[in-house]
Design a protein around this motif. Structure first.
Motif, PDB file in Angstrom:
ATOM      1  N   GLY A 141      98.009  75.008  98.084  1.00  9.63           N
ATOM      2  CA  GLY A 141      97.577  76.452  97.581  1.00  9.63           C
ATOM      3  C   GLY A 141      98.622  77.283  97.330  1.00  9.63           C
ATOM      4  O   GLY A 141      99.638  76.903  96.774  1.00  9.63           O
ATOM      5  N   THR A 148      91.709  77.478  90.141  1.00  8.40           N
ATOM      6  CA  THR A 148      90.409  77.416  89.017  1.00  8.40           C
ATOM      7  C   THR A 148      91.143  77.386  87.729  1.00  8.40           C
ATOM      8  O   THR A 148      92.274  77.547  87.558  1.00  8.40           O
ATOM      9  CB  THR A 148      89.765  78.488  89.348  1.00  8.40           C
ATOM     10  OG1 THR A 148      90.186  79.926  88.885  1.00  8.40           O
ATOM     11  CG2 THR A 148      89.044  78.913  90.493  1.00  8.40           C
ATOM     12  N   TYR A 157      84.185  81.329  93.218  1.00  8.18           N
ATOM     13  CA  TYR A 157      84.578  80.212  92.858  1.00  8.18           C
ATOM     14  C   TYR A 157      85.868  79.328  93.423  1.00  8.18           C
ATOM     15  O   TYR A 157      86.287  78.729  93.298  1.00  8.18           O
ATOM     16  CB  TYR A 157      84.850  80.179  91.377  1.00  8.18           C
ATOM     17  CG  TYR A 157      83.555  80.428  90.606  1.00  8.18           C
ATOM     18  CD1 TYR A 157      82.810  79.385  90.162  1.00  8.18           C
ATOM     19  CD2 TYR A 157      83.453  81.870  89.962  1.00  8.18           C
ATOM     20  CE1 TYR A 157      81.439  79.979  89.437  1.00  8.18           C
ATOM     21  CE2 TYR A 157      82.238  82.174  89.308  1.00  8.18           C
ATOM     22  CZ  TYR A 157      81.507  81.255  89.162  1.00  8.18           C
ATOM     23  OH  TYR A 157      80.198  81.509  88.287  1.00  8.18           O
ATOM     24  N   THR A 165      95.279  78.101 100.606  1.00  6.35           N
ATOM     25  CA  THR A 165      94.005  78.817  99.989  1.00  6.35           C
ATOM     26  C   THR A 165      93.478  77.516  99.058  1.00  6.35           C
ATOM     27  O   THR A 165      92.552  77.954  98.514  1.00  6.35           O
ATOM     28  CB  THR A 165      94.934  79.652  98.932  1.00  6.35           C
ATOM     29  OG1 THR A 165      95.632  79.268  98.060  1.00  6.35           O
ATOM     30  CG2 THR A 165      95.415  80.853  99.822  1.00  6.35           C
ATOM     31  N   GLY A 166      93.823  76.219  99.327  1.00  7.61           N
ATOM     32  CA  GLY A 166      92.849  75.302  98.612  1.00  7.61           C
ATOM     33  C   GLY A 166      93.359  75.250  96.956  1.00  7.61           C
ATOM     34  O   GLY A 166      94.522  75.623  96.498  1.00  7.61           O
ATOM     35  N   ASP A 186      88.125  78.655  96.804  1.00  3.77           N
ATOM     36  CA  ASP A 186      88.221  77.831  97.953  1.00  3.77           C
ATOM     37  C   ASP A 186      88.299  78.678  99.274  1.00  3.77           C
ATOM     38  O   ASP A 186      89.283  79.789  98.990  1.00  3.77           O
ATOM     39  CB  ASP A 186      89.014  76.537  98.296  1.00  3.77           C
ATOM     40  CG  ASP A 186      88.814  75.383  97.299  1.00  3.77           C
ATOM     41  OD1 ASP A 186      87.585  75.320  96.886  1.00  3.77           O
ATOM     42  OD2 ASP A 186      89.558  74.794  96.762  1.00  3.77           O
ATOM     43  N   LYS A 187      87.677  78.462 100.327  1.00  2.01           N
ATOM     44  CA  LYS A 187      87.884  79.448 101.567  1.00  2.01           C
ATOM     45  C   LYS A 187      89.292  79.259 102.175  1.00  2.01           C
ATOM     46  O   LYS A 187      89.490  78.033 102.242  1.00  2.01           O
ATOM     47  CB  LYS A 187      86.803  79.238 102.271  1.00  2.01           C
ATOM     48  CG  LYS A 187      86.900  80.369 103.765  1.00  2.01           C
ATOM     49  CD  LYS A 187      85.830  80.091 104.401  1.00  2.01           C
ATOM     50  CE  LYS A 187      85.756  81.308 105.674  1.00  2.01           C
ATOM     51  NZ  LYS A 187      84.801  81.019 106.481  1.00  2.01           N
TER      52      LYS A 187
END
Length: 657
Positions: free
Chosen positions: A459, A330, A258, A326-327, A260-261
């Motif tokens: 991120g 969650t 879940y 890292t985006g 982000d790449k």
């Protein structure tokens, strides 16, 4: 096999066995170690006082005592420790039963097993050299047993020659013989011996305990450029849950799908990492690892985990990017990264308010908090005061003395009070560069704790609050040698090699480079590394490997056979040819030497049959015996023998009688 052992051979054997068991001092309980050397000393005293040796009933009682010690010191009958102790006790008890040469053979072979068991504990180059030395003494013992005139130095010379002759064959087998690795469930590992290293939790002072440990954690060799000290963060466990004192990993795992790449930028660093044996399956990669080889995996916290046996030294090829995004975050991550054990105290809220943590963007609060650590009276020390009750408040408002774990935990706590997602990251920072081998050595005293803060659009970002208080910790290594308990932390300075002990550091670096290559190319020569190495020579399958191994072993055997069978004649061989010429001359005239007849007996028969030749025959026999069997012979004796035999045959005295 039934003859009584030679006294000198027994002394030689007992000395060898004492050397073999000595390194196990660090692995055996003192009771078993002392019991063995008691038996060894008892047997040594029995060489001069045979009446002191125990009878069979006393030997039986000693056996029961030995088994009892093994049972009391080890729960179970399987494993490395239990097996090693059993063999050592058995070796000591067998010493009490030496009666014939057959017993010497059994003891020698048992001693070889005990010597090999040392490699189950330590596989350093020094230990390998030591075990090779004691195995040489064991081979010399076998040589002495089978020698007419056992001399220790001559036996050692013969044993050394045998080892040198066998060394090329051993190297060929090591390189080419297929490596068979046992399944993990078959490994009899004793994990009772705790290895020092990072834990999966953090409390005040937990990392500072590693601050003075010189134990090696891992070594890294870069392909190309090496990152500057400020970027040498080796990522380990990420801790998010806290009870106000203790920090532990998040209970939520397996959520990487879940996430982000990470988006990476900048120039990557490629390197080979050699991990030392440890209890955890963690691999401390340079922050942030992107490419890596099997059996490595990256978890949701961007930490590398290995499925290989962590008790074995392992090597990995990794590529890391120093700059990354890292985006998003969650819901589970956000909840874990903002968790607080209880309602913050009024002092904490007042500090966050003072630094505008509630009314300014997160970036401004981070700068303000780092500035607070930098400008206020905070100190960086390995020996902070004990903070049992409310350690964060005590550290921030009372003691203000702390190690990296204190600054990291306080920083994350204050971030969370301001509703900013933050977490603690543990691992290692820095590393000592070895200029001889061109690699980094990371020790336990490089253990470190820093933080990560999640910011919108960026991120997870690394923030190291320790750098605000002690920036030299990031740029330099802790000078462990100069650090005394209770003193301020000292750091290694540039030009430190210019002191009177510079050569000691250089020698240590040289030895470290030798040990590094020994570990990489010998100890870590597993099936995977063997396949990669042999592929460089076009050997890609077991069939081709076996063909090459047979061909090389046959070639080495042929060369050894040539040198052994076609050596330059020695003086003793020349003496034998002179004596054989003397015997052939006598045989032509009917006086033939019997195959089982010794030189002295043949001379006596010559005297009885041909008394007129007694003097020259005895003269020739005496010179030959001195050359052939004497301890001290000279070239003059060889010339004298040749001259005497020549005169004996040229005068042809047999035809005159």
């Amino acid at each position: 096999m039934t003859a009584s052992p030679n006294h000198n051979v027994l002394i030689f054997l007992l000395t060898s066995i004492a050397l073999i068991v000595l390194p196990h001092f660090y692995h055996l309980p003192i009771s078993i170690f002392g019991f063995f050397y008691l038996l060894l000393g008892w047997r040594l005293a029995g060489l001069w006082k045979p009446a002191w040796l125990p009878n069979r009933w006393l030997v039986f009682l000693l056996t029961v005592i030995g088994l009892g010690l093994i049972y009391l010191q080890h729960q179970g009958i399987f494993g490395r420790d239990a097996g090693t102790r059993l063999f050592i006790i058995a070796l000591g008890l067998k010493l009490m039963e030496i009666k014939t040469e057959r017993d010497l053979y059994l003891i020698t072979f048992l001693a070889f097993i005990v010597a090999a068991s040392q490699f189950l504990y330590e596989q350093s180059l020094l230990m390998a050299a030591y075990i090779l030395m004691v195995c040489c003494t064991l081979i010399a013992t076998l040589v002495s047993i089978n020698s007419r005139n056992p001399e220790p130095w001559l036996a050692l010379k013969t044993a050394s020659t045998i080892i040198l002759q066998a060394l090329p064959l051993a190297i060929a087998l090591f390189v080419l013989f297929p490596r068979v690795e046992a399944p993990r469930w078959m490994l009899l590992n004793d994990r009772q011996q705790a290895r020092m290293g990072l834990s999966d939790s953090m409390e005040p002072g937990s990392i500072s305990e590693l601050g003075v440990s010189t134990e090696l954690a891992f070594r890294v060799k870069f392909t190309g450029a090496m990152p500057p000290p400020a970027q040498r963060y080796w990522r380990g466990p990420v801790l998010t849950k806290t009870d106000g004192k203790r920090w532990t990993p998040s209970p939520h795992h397996g959520l990487e799908a879940y996430l982000d790449k990470p988006v990476t930028t900048g120039t990557p660093y490629q390197y080979t990492l050699l991990m030392e044996p440890q209890n955890k399956n963690w691999v401390f990669a340079l922050d942030l690892p992107v490419e890596f080889t099997d059996p490595l995996e990256r978890n949701a916290n961007y930490q590398l985990i290995t499925s290989a046996n962590p008790d074995k030294r392992s090597e990995y090829k990794i590529t890391s990017f120093p700059y990354y995004n890292t985006g998003g975050i969650t819901r589970v991550e956000y909840k874990d990264a903002t968790q607080l054990p209880d309602t913050p105290s009024d002092e904490i809220n007042a500090l966050v308010t003072q630094l505008h943590g509630f009314d300014q963007p997160p970036g401004q609060f981070i700068k303000a908090l780092l500035g607070h650590f930098r400008t206020e009276d905070f100190h960086y020390t390995l020996t902070p005061p004990v903070m049992e009750d409310k350690p964060i408040e005590t550290f921030l408002f009372k003691t203000r003395y702390g190690f990296c774990s204190h600054y990291a935990s306080a920083f994350v706590y204050l971030m969370r009070v301001a509703h900013i997602p933050a977490r603690v990251v543990t691992g290692y920072q820095g590393g000592e560069f070895n200029p001889v081998g061109q690699f980094l050595e990371i020790h336990q005293y490089d253990a470190h704790a820093w933080t990560e803060v999640w910011l919108e659009g960026k991120g997870w970002m690394r923030i190291d609050p320790t750098a605000a208080v002690a920036p030299e910790r990031i740029e330099k290594n802790i000078n462990v040698d100069a650090l005394a308990a209770g003193e301020t932390i000292q750091f290694a300075t540039e030009g430190g090699n210019q002191n009177a002990f510079a050569w000691l550091k250089q020698a240590r670096q040289l030895w470290s480079n030798v040990d590094y290559n020994w570990q990489r190319w010998v100890i870590n020569y597993n099936r995977s590394n063997q396949q990669k190495f042999l592929a460089n020579f076009g050997i890609g399958d077991i069939k081709t490997m076996m063909y090459w191994m047979i061909a090389i072993l046959s070639g080495i055997s042929a060369l050894l056979s040539f040198f052994l069978l076609y050596q330059k004649p020695k003086s003793t061989d020349q003496a034998l040819r002179h004596y054989q010429r003397f015997c052939r001359h006598l045989a032509k005239h009917g006086l033939i030497r019997n195959p089982s007849e010794g030189e002295t007996a043949f001379a006596e028969r010559i005297k009885a049959t041909l008394p007129q030749l007694a003097q020259p025959a005895q003269h020739i026999t005496d010179i030959f015996i001195r050359l052939r069997y004497g301890r001290a012979s000279h070239d003059e004796d060889l010339r004298l023998l040749g001259k005497s035999v020549k005169e004996f045959t040229q005068e042809n005295p047999l035809k005159k009688h």
